[in-house]
Design an enzyme around this catalytic site. Structure first.
Site, PDB file in Angstrom:
ATOM      1  N   THR A   1      -9.106  -0.832   2.598  1.00 38.41           N
ATOM      2  CA  THR A   1      -9.008  -1.269   1.212  1.00 38.41           C
ATOM      3  C   THR A   1      -9.405  -2.735   1.103  1.00 38.41           C
ATOM      4  O   THR A   1      -9.913  -3.319   2.072  1.00 38.41           O
ATOM      5  CB  THR A   1      -7.591  -0.940   0.651  1.00 38.41           C
TER       6      THR A   1
ATOM      7  N   ASN B   1     -21.801  -4.179 -18.003  1.00 35.91           N
ATOM      8  CA  ASN B   1     -21.152  -5.223 -17.215  1.00 35.91           C
ATOM      9  C   ASN B   1     -21.279  -6.562 -17.915  1.00 35.91           C
ATOM     10  O   ASN B   1     -22.166  -6.764 -18.743  1.00 35.91           O
ATOM     11  CB  ASN B   1     -21.806  -5.306 -15.828  1.00 35.91           C
TER      12      ASN B   1
ATOM     13  N   LYS C   1     -13.959  -3.270   2.542  1.00 38.00           N
ATOM     14  CA  LYS C   1     -14.777  -2.048   2.463  1.00 38.00           C
ATOM     15  C   LYS C   1     -16.250  -2.289   2.842  1.00 38.00           C
ATOM     16  O   LYS C   1     -16.906  -1.386   3.360  1.00 38.00           O
ATOM     17  CB  LYS C   1     -14.689  -1.431   1.070  1.00 38.00           C
TER      18      LYS C   1
ATOM     19  N   SER D   1       0.831  -1.211   0.000  1.00 36.44           N
ATOM     20  CA  SER D   1       0.000   0.000   0.000  1.00 36.44           C
ATOM     21  C   SER D   1       0.868   1.264   0.000  1.00 36.44           C
ATOM     22  O   SER D   1       1.850   1.374   0.737  1.00 36.44           O
ATOM     23  CB  SER D   1      -0.905   0.016   1.237  1.00 36.44           C
TER      24      SER D   1
ATOM     25  N   GLY E   1     -17.972  -3.620  -6.714  1.00 36.45           N
ATOM     26  CA  GLY E   1     -17.792  -2.622  -5.665  1.00 36.45           C
ATOM     27  C   GLY E   1     -17.108  -1.351  -6.157  1.00 36.45           C
ATOM     28  O   GLY E   1     -17.476  -0.251  -5.754  1.00 36.45           O
TER      29      GLY E   1
ATOM     30  N   GLY F   1      -5.196   5.059 -12.451  1.00 35.51           N
ATOM     31  CA  GLY F   1      -5.910   5.525 -11.269  1.00 35.51           C
ATOM     32  C   GLY F   1      -5.026   6.052 -10.155  1.00 35.51           C
ATOM     33  O   GLY F   1      -5.492   6.199  -9.019  1.00 35.51           O
TER      34      GLY F   1
HETATM   35  P1  ATR Z   1     -14.434  -4.729  -7.354  1.00 34.70           P
HETATM   36  O1  ATR Z   1     -14.693  -4.420  -5.918  1.00 34.70           O
HETATM   37  O2  ATR Z   1     -12.997  -4.568  -7.779  1.00 34.70           O
HETATM   38  O3  ATR Z   1     -15.365  -4.017  -8.257  1.00 34.70           O
HETATM   39  P2  ATR Z   1     -16.019  -7.097  -7.692  1.00 34.70           P
HETATM   40  O4  ATR Z   1     -17.111  -6.539  -6.845  1.00 34.70           O
HETATM   41  O5  ATR Z   1     -15.665  -8.556  -7.576  1.00 34.70           O
HETATM   42  O6  ATR Z   1     -14.658  -6.321  -7.483  1.00 34.70           O
HETATM   43  O7  ATR Z   1     -16.404  -6.783  -9.220  1.00 34.70           O
HETATM   44  C1  ATR Z   1     -15.563  -7.132 -10.271  1.00 34.70           C
HETATM   45  C2  ATR Z   1     -16.119  -6.502 -11.550  1.00 34.70           C
HETATM   46  O8  ATR Z   1     -15.222  -6.769 -12.626  1.00 34.70           O
HETATM   47  C3  ATR Z   1     -17.464  -7.070 -11.979  1.00 34.70           C
HETATM   48  O9  ATR Z   1     -18.178  -6.060 -12.645  1.00 34.70           O
HETATM   49  C4  ATR Z   1     -17.038  -8.188 -12.939  1.00 34.70           C
HETATM   50  O10 ATR Z   1     -18.045  -8.565 -13.858  1.00 34.70           O
HETATM   51  P3  ATR Z   1     -19.207  -9.626 -13.409  1.00 34.70           P
HETATM   52  O11 ATR Z   1     -20.118  -8.851 -12.495  1.00 34.70           O
HETATM   53  O12 ATR Z   1     -19.862 -10.009 -14.656  1.00 34.70           O
HETATM   54  O13 ATR Z   1     -18.483 -10.726 -12.704  1.00 34.70           O
HETATM   55  C5  ATR Z   1     -15.920  -7.498 -13.646  1.00 34.70           C
HETATM   56  N1  ATR Z   1     -14.931  -8.374 -14.294  1.00 34.70           N
HETATM   57  C6  ATR Z   1     -13.990  -9.135 -13.705  1.00 34.70           C
HETATM   58  N2  ATR Z   1     -13.225  -9.747 -14.644  1.00 34.70           N
HETATM   59  C7  ATR Z   1     -13.688  -9.347 -15.859  1.00 34.70           C
HETATM   60  C8  ATR Z   1     -13.309  -9.613 -17.222  1.00 34.70           C
HETATM   61  N3  ATR Z   1     -12.300 -10.415 -17.507  1.00 34.70           N
HETATM   62  N4  ATR Z   1     -14.032  -9.001 -18.190  1.00 34.70           N
HETATM   63  C9  ATR Z   1     -15.063  -8.181 -17.913  1.00 34.70           C
HETATM   64  N5  ATR Z   1     -15.461  -7.886 -16.642  1.00 34.70           N
HETATM   65  C10 ATR Z   1     -14.782  -8.466 -15.638  1.00 34.70           C
END
Ligand code: ATR
Length: 305
Positions: free
Chosen positions: A78, A166, A82, A31, A145, A267
């Site tokens: 983090t 999504n 969260k 971090s 999230g 970011g």
């Molecule tokens: P975070 O807190 O980082 O947002 P999360 O709540 O697990 O983590 O959400 C991950 C997001 O990344 C979701 O929108 C996921 O899509 P799904 O809801 O369909 O699972 C998306 N995601 C992860 N890997 C992906 C990939 N290879 N291509 C497209 N979307 C992806």
């Protein structure tokens, strides 16, 4: 629980008489938050100590409780804590409530308060990069999230259109319902779409109308882009701004955007700006002119290069 648990490799005497803060996560070793907050403390001439806490994944509450009971002043939270931090706080700001997640905790009059400064951090970083969100057409990729944390503050700036796309459409629709009222209040059109269906719109020219595309999926962590090259080719124009919430090396999403001449950002600025917002919550808004997040960002970028 012994306070030494919380302050890695620090002589407890060094923190005596200082107000104490920490970032909680698992893993937390890499971090950058302690470094960023230390720089803000120096800029504002504040005596404070900021450490790291890495509780086992099921022990957030016990650690956070012990931290505050032992006189700790504030925590940043983090991955993956969260949501637990949101449940832990007794009092939430409106934006933390909407985000359903908390990245900043502090104690006031014996009560634990929670806020989420992630979305504000993103808005401030975009602003510093010359992006005026009012009237913009924004595409957000992802509905987890990270997406949920930024949608409210972005909508508050009054974009004309926001589309949440999504992989699983249901989650995008859920967020569109959750933020529907806020969107209506700023007269923004809020849409939900599946990422796969973006391809069916590729030939219609609709994709080229987005001014700002934000990657809030976790795909970059797996060194993938959430977008096919076909969709990327339609989406990214020279006037498009492509923002990835992660930082470090240019991600596949950023590389696609660069190939088509779009401006890109990682970011890192959001990380520094969310920290600045947390610092001001803890230490008081009067320090806003004493700290310089853009200078801290430049130093951090230099250190990471
Ligand atoms: P975070 O807190 O980082 O947002 P999360 O709540 O697990 O983590 O959400 C991950 C997001 O990344 C979701 O929108 C996921 O899509 P799904 O809801 O369909 O699972 C998306 N995601 C992860 N890997 C992906 C990939 N290879 N291509 C497209 N979307 C992806």
């Amino acid at each position: 629980m012994d306070i030494k648990l919380f302050y890695d490799q620090v002589d407890p005497a060094a923190i005596l008489g200082r107000t104490c803060y920490a970032v909680v996560g698992n893993p937390i070793g890499h971090s950058r938050s302690p470094w960023i907050h230390q720089r803000f403390a120096e800029q504002a001439e504040q005596k404070m100590y900021y450490g790291r806490i890495q509780p086992p994944v099921e022990q957030f509450n016990a650690n956070a409780q012990a931290f505050f009971q032992q006189g700790g002043h504030g925590l940043n939270i983090t991955v993956p804590f969260k949501l637990e931090a949101c449940a832990f706080a007794k009092q939430l700001t409106a934006r933390a409530q909407l985000a359903g997640a908390v990245n900043t905790l502090w104690q006031e009059a014996g009560q634990i308060n929670g806020d989420n400064t992630d979305g504000l951090g993103l808005v401030r970083d975009l602003d510093a990069q010359g992006i005026e969100l009012k009237g913009m057409k924004i595409l957000i990729l992802g509905a987890g999230g990270a997406a949920r944390g930024i949608i409210g503050p972005l909508l508050t700036e009054g974009p004309a259109v926001m589309m949440i796309a999504n992989r699983s459409l249901g989650k995008a629709k859920h967020l569109a319902i959750l933020f529907g009222e806020l969107a209506q209040s700023v007269e923004a059109t809020l849409l939900a779409e599946s990422i796969d269906d973006l391809a069916t719109q590729a030939s219609s020219g609709v994709l080229g109308q987005f001014d700002l595309v934000i990657n809030a999926t976790a795909a970059s962590l797996d060194v993938l882009s959430p977008l096919s090259d076909q969709v990327a080719a339609q989406l990214f124009q020279p006037r498009t701004f492509a923002y990835d919430l992660v930082y470090g090396k240019p991600t596949p999403f950023m590389q696609q955007a660069l190939q088509h001449g779009s401006r890109v950002s990682d970011g890192l600025g959001m990380l520094v700006e969310q920290a600045a917002a947390a610092f001001l919550i803890w230490r008081g808004a009067s320090f806003s002119s004493a700290i310089n997040p853009r200078q801290v960002l430049a130093e951090l970028r230099h250190a990471l290069a």
